[in-house]
Design a protein around this motif. Structure first.
Motif, mmCIF file in Angstrom:
data_model
loop_
_atom_site.group_PDB
_atom_site.id
_atom_site.type_symbol
_atom_site.label_atom_id
_atom_site.label_comp_id
_atom_site.label_asym_id
_atom_site.label_seq_id
_atom_site.Cartn_x
_atom_site.Cartn_y
_atom_site.Cartn_z
ATOM 1 N N TYR A 136 4.533 -0.381 1.360
ATOM 2 C CA TYR A 136 3.672 0.252 2.355
ATOM 3 C C TYR A 136 4.437 0.406 3.663
ATOM 4 O O TYR A 136 5.207 -0.481 4.049
ATOM 5 N N ASN A 156 1.580 4.490 0.943
ATOM 6 C CA ASN A 156 2.075 3.584 -0.085
ATOM 7 C C ASN A 156 3.171 4.314 -0.841
ATOM 8 O O ASN A 156 3.201 5.540 -0.864
ATOM 9 N N ASP A 204 3.483 -5.656 -3.279
ATOM 10 C CA ASP A 204 3.137 -6.139 -4.615
ATOM 11 C C ASP A 204 4.255 -5.721 -5.569
ATOM 12 O O ASP A 204 5.020 -4.796 -5.284
ATOM 13 N N HIS A 246 -5.751 -2.833 -4.155
ATOM 14 C CA HIS A 246 -5.202 -2.645 -2.809
ATOM 15 C C HIS A 246 -6.056 -1.679 -2.009
ATOM 16 O O HIS A 246 -5.555 -0.688 -1.472
ATOM 17 N N CYS A 286 -8.952 2.921 -2.603
ATOM 18 C CA CYS A 286 -8.248 2.066 -3.559
ATOM 19 C C CYS A 286 -7.207 2.911 -4.288
ATOM 20 O O CYS A 286 -7.318 4.135 -4.349
#
Length: 140
Positions: free
Chosen positions: A58, A65, A45, A138, A119
């Motif tokens: 990721y 992440n 993203d 996410h 999350c």
């Protein structure tokens, strides 16, 4: 009739090609991901954060992440910030572990978090007092 159909198809193809060229050149000044999170991290993203772009990446091998915010004007010192944490409702970010901010020439970060089954909140800023954050996203 066949000639008119072919002409219409050619015009449509030319129109799509021109639109694609315009769209592609519209973001030429945007920063691109620099690989600052390390090998094996892929961009999942990104978001415009003013005079830069924050990238969420990721790594399947580490399960982590990572966020970096890349300046649009590489080499010019500016205030940059990169933010990443497990989702929660408070507005306090821990400098060094959840946020990297300061004056940098290229990018802020990397900031890492393991978030399997949870999350995250992530975002950044570039040359602004405003930090853009996406909360509770996410998840997985």
């Amino acid at each position: 009739m066949l000639t008119i159909k072919r002409l219409g198809s050619a015009v449509a193809v030319l129109g799509l090609t021109a639109a694609g060229t315009i769209a592609a050149t519209g973001s030429a000044s945007a920063a691109s991901y620099t690989g600052a999170c390390g090998s094996g991290y892929s961009v999942i993203d990104s978001m415009d954060v003013g005079d830069g772009t924050a990238y969420l990446t990721y790594s399947g091998s580490t399960g982590k992440n990572c966020v970096v915010t890349v300046s649009d004007t590489q080499g010019t010192p500016m205030v940059l910030g990169a933010n990443l944490r497990l989702h929660r409702t408070d507005a306090v970010w821990k400098q060094g572990t959840e946020e990297d901010s300061g004056t940098f020439k290229y990018y802020a970060g990397p900031v890492y978090a393991s978030a399997a089954g949870k999350c995250i909140d992530w975002g950044g800023r570039a040359a602004s007092n405003y930090t853009r954050i996406d909360y509770g996203v996410h998840c997985g």
